[in-house]
Design a protein around this motif. Sequence first.
Motif, PDB file in Angstrom:
ATOM      1  N   ASP A 263       0.829  -1.209   0.000  1.00 16.07           N
ATOM      2  CA  ASP A 263       0.000   0.000   0.000  1.00 16.07           C
ATOM      3  C   ASP A 263       0.864   1.260   0.000  1.00 16.07           C
ATOM      4  N   ARG A 264       1.939   1.249   0.772  1.00 12.56           N
ATOM      5  CA  ARG A 264       2.846   2.399   0.751  1.00 12.56           C
ATOM      6  C   ARG A 264       3.518   2.523  -0.617  1.00 12.56           C
ATOM      7  N   GLU A 265       3.793   1.382  -1.258  1.00 12.99           N
ATOM      8  CA  GLU A 265       4.401   1.426  -2.594  1.00 12.99           C
ATOM      9  C   GLU A 265       3.447   2.082  -3.589  1.00 12.99           C
ATOM     10  N   LEU A 266       2.176   1.728  -3.517  1.00 13.27           N
ATOM     11  CA  LEU A 266       1.183   2.376  -4.384  1.00 13.27           C
ATOM     12  C   LEU A 266       1.128   3.879  -4.119  1.00 13.27           C
ATOM     13  N   PHE A 267       1.213   4.267  -2.849  1.00 15.23           N
ATOM     14  CA  PHE A 267       1.189   5.694  -2.519  1.00 15.23           C
ATOM     15  C   PHE A 267       2.404   6.410  -3.111  1.00 15.23           C
ATOM     16  N   GLY A 268       3.587   5.820  -2.944  1.00 18.14           N
ATOM     17  CA  GLY A 268       4.796   6.438  -3.477  1.00 18.14           C
ATOM     18  C   GLY A 268       4.751   6.570  -4.984  1.00 18.14           C
ATOM     19  N   GLN A 269       4.288   5.528  -5.671  1.00 21.99           N
ATOM     20  CA  GLN A 269       4.185   5.600  -7.129  1.00 21.99           C
ATOM     21  C   GLN A 269       3.112   6.615  -7.547  1.00 21.99           C
ATOM     22  N   GLY A 270       2.021   6.677  -6.780  1.00 18.39           N
ATOM     23  CA  GLY A 270       0.991   7.659  -7.089  1.00 18.39           C
ATOM     24  C   GLY A 270       1.501   9.080  -6.953  1.00 18.39           C
ATOM     25  N   LEU A 271       2.237   9.351  -5.863  1.00 15.61           N
ATOM     26  CA  LEU A 271       2.793  10.689  -5.666  1.00 15.61           C
ATOM     27  C   LEU A 271       3.790  11.034  -6.770  1.00 15.61           C
ATOM     28  N   ALA A 272       4.616  10.063  -7.151  1.00  7.78           N
ATOM     29  CA  ALA A 272       5.586  10.298  -8.218  1.00  7.78           C
ATOM     30  C   ALA A 272       4.888  10.643  -9.527  1.00  7.78           C
ATOM     31  N   ASN A 273       3.839   9.886  -9.862  1.00  8.37           N
ATOM     32  CA  ASN A 273       3.139  10.151 -11.119  1.00  8.37           C
ATOM     33  C   ASN A 273       2.305  11.425 -11.068  1.00  8.37           C
ATOM     34  N   LEU A 274       1.945  11.844  -9.877  1.00  7.55           N
ATOM     35  CA  LEU A 274       1.226  13.117  -9.736  1.00  7.55           C
ATOM     36  C   LEU A 274       2.147  14.306  -9.979  1.00  7.55           C
ATOM     37  N   ILE A 275       3.408  14.193  -9.570  1.00  3.39           N
ATOM     38  CA  ILE A 275       4.354  15.308  -9.653  1.00  3.39           C
ATOM     39  C   ILE A 275       5.159  15.314 -10.952  1.00  3.39           C
ATOM     40  N   VAL A 276       5.503  14.140 -11.478  1.00  4.52           N
ATOM     41  CA  VAL A 276       6.368  14.059 -12.664  1.00  4.52           C
ATOM     42  C   VAL A 276       5.835  14.878 -13.850  1.00  4.52           C
ATOM     43  N   PRO A 277       4.525  14.840 -14.169  1.00  8.88           N
ATOM     44  CA  PRO A 277       4.045  15.618 -15.314  1.00  8.88           C
ATOM     45  C   PRO A 277       4.305  17.119 -15.194  1.00  8.88           C
ATOM     46  N   LEU A 278       4.397  17.630 -13.976  1.00 10.95           N
ATOM     47  CA  LEU A 278       4.681  19.054 -13.803  1.00 10.95           C
ATOM     48  C   LEU A 278       6.051  19.412 -14.355  1.00 10.95           C
ATOM     49  N   PHE A 279       6.967  18.432 -14.433  1.00 10.28           N
ATOM     50  CA  PHE A 279       8.305  18.647 -14.971  1.00 10.28           C
ATOM     51  C   PHE A 279       8.440  18.114 -16.397  1.00 10.28           C
ATOM     52  N   GLY A 280       7.298  17.809 -17.024  1.00  9.25           N
ATOM     53  CA  GLY A 280       7.331  17.341 -18.404  1.00  9.25           C
ATOM     54  C   GLY A 280       7.662  15.874 -18.561  1.00  9.25           C
ATOM     55  N   GLY A 281       7.588  15.091 -17.481  1.00 10.12           N
ATOM     56  CA  GLY A 281       7.937  13.686 -17.552  1.00 10.12           C
ATOM     57  C   GLY A 281       6.747  12.795 -17.854  1.00 10.12           C
ATOM     58  N   VAL A 282       7.041  11.559 -18.235  1.00 12.04           N
ATOM     59  CA  VAL A 282       6.003  10.580 -18.566  1.00 12.04           C
ATOM     60  C   VAL A 282       5.658   9.765 -17.319  1.00 12.04           C
ATOM     61  N   PRO A 283       4.519   9.087 -17.310  1.00  9.25           N
ATOM     62  CA  PRO A 283       4.186   8.226 -16.165  1.00  9.25           C
ATOM     63  C   PRO A 283       5.278   7.199 -15.908  1.00  9.25           C
ATOM     64  N   ALA A 284       5.501   6.905 -14.624  1.00  4.32           N
ATOM     65  CA  ALA A 284       6.600   6.026 -14.216  1.00  4.32           C
ATOM     66  C   ALA A 284       6.067   4.830 -13.440  1.00  4.32           C
ATOM     67  N   THR A 285       6.891   3.803 -13.341  1.00  6.69           N
ATOM     68  CA  THR A 285       6.593   2.641 -12.503  1.00  6.69           C
ATOM     69  C   THR A 285       7.899   2.141 -11.891  1.00  6.69           C
TER      70      THR A 285
END
Length: 553
Positions: A263-285
């Motif tokens: 569950d914490r892993e899902l949260f971390g990946q969710g936060l990363a994908n929420l912020i990455v687009p602000l810097f022009g990045g693609v969805p990550a895993t």
Amino acid sequence: MGRRPRRDLLAGLTVAIVALPLALGFGISSGMGAAAGLATAVVAGVLAALFGGSGLQVSGPTGAMTVVLVPIMHAHGASGVLMVGVLAGLMLIVLALGRAGKYMALVPAPVVEGFTIGIACVIGLQQVPAALGVPTPEGDKVLAVAWQAAQDFLTQPRWWALGIALTVAAVMLLGARRRPTVPFSLLAVAAATLLAQLADLPVARIGDLPATLPAPSLAFVDVSALSSLLAPAVAVAALAALESLLSAAVADGMSVNHKHDPDRELFGQGLANLIVPLFGGVPATGAIARTAVNVRSGAQSRLAALAHAGVLAVIVFTAAGLVAQIPLAALAGVLLATSVRMVEVGSVRAMIGSTRGDAVVLGLTAIATLALDLVQAVILGLIVAGALALRSIARDVRLDAMPIHPDLPGDHTEQEHALLAEHIVAYRLDGPLFFAAAHRFLLELSEVATVSVVILRMSRVTTIDASGALVLGDAIERLQRRGITVYISGIRAGHHQPLHALGIIARLDEAGRVFATTPEAIAAARDRLRHTGVLPAPAATSGVVAQRKENVR
């Protein structure tokens, strides 16, 4: 962060060397460009390492995600990809808050294997235009695009690009066999870049890259496009959850004492994908290959993944001009080799030889991944696997009448009561051991109290498939890592095939720890304990031992 930070820093440097060409290649393959791949590797690498549920996971752009992003890019453009990333991030955070992480473990092994094969084929086909040195034809169907690129190449061959791509791929594949610790991908790309520069070869390059990460921006947000982007966002979120948790599980299996929090892993990946687009990045895993390199390089904490992101950030700031000269064909060669290495032939052959149902699920999922989209392929694989499992249960289910009172003979005999004093515990597996029941079995068996010997009684197991066999092997390995000797008794004749095909009991069989009956296993266990001095003499008193583990869906 770690007891030995030097090992983490070295592991992070090693992963960064492996990740650089992959980040560039996957960014270009997605249609967003090399800069987007680098931004994703840096930003997502930091956020997922800090807030994720695995201390060994390395996150960034991946081939599987690229496969999903290509049609989104084709239909909605760059702003659509960025919007999808934000929506997927929010969905992952909701899944984490809803504690949905544990359900990802129920995906059957043949579905995951078929999914991986299909992704590998798609990634390889995506590289055909760059490897042939031709412009990428229009379209989002990889087979059609690759075919059109081949026709364009035959019209006007570009042999330098093809030679570079094949050479880089060959160096990676052959070099990894002989010296797996050497970063042949980076060495091959560097050599190809140097050759292209010195000989002024007519090959396409990456082109100009920004010498810094772009400033955060929400300029891509288009509220009117939300309704059309929800379905693609669900696909991205589902893939991010599946691949990240699978990668985290791989890291757990490669380490001795590490265990991730899904569950914490899902949260971390969710936060990363929420912020990455602000810097022009693609969805990550979570990236399975980079995570595996991280663990093999000696990583012990999150510091390694943070160091990997830091090294990539330094490259962005200091070497953007050099990176811009890399031939696109060289990166295509890296990804071609990566797609080949994604498929473990031995594992696929063993799973196909396990049961007919596993072979059908694996093949169907692989074909669907290539012909349809990834989420549809996984759903189709799950439906078929579930149908086959239900058919197997309906065929094998039976009701046995047996006494349950502890004072009556049967499940709680006096002989079994005496085993605990002798450091032996016997578990009887009842019912089906298949993908839905196997995960709970693993969790329960992993919590067994400290003893010297565990006897697994399997005469009551009605069904076992590839996922159940693999989980059984994982449970045995975990017990043995803790110094517990494992014996198996009562394997049914029809269950030998998946266990032997996947190599689950081969070592135990060679060591003489597989028996037809439980009394034989108990006698062998007692002989071993007496021989090692753990059991000085037959116990005169008794205590309750035997425990029953019922595996029902």
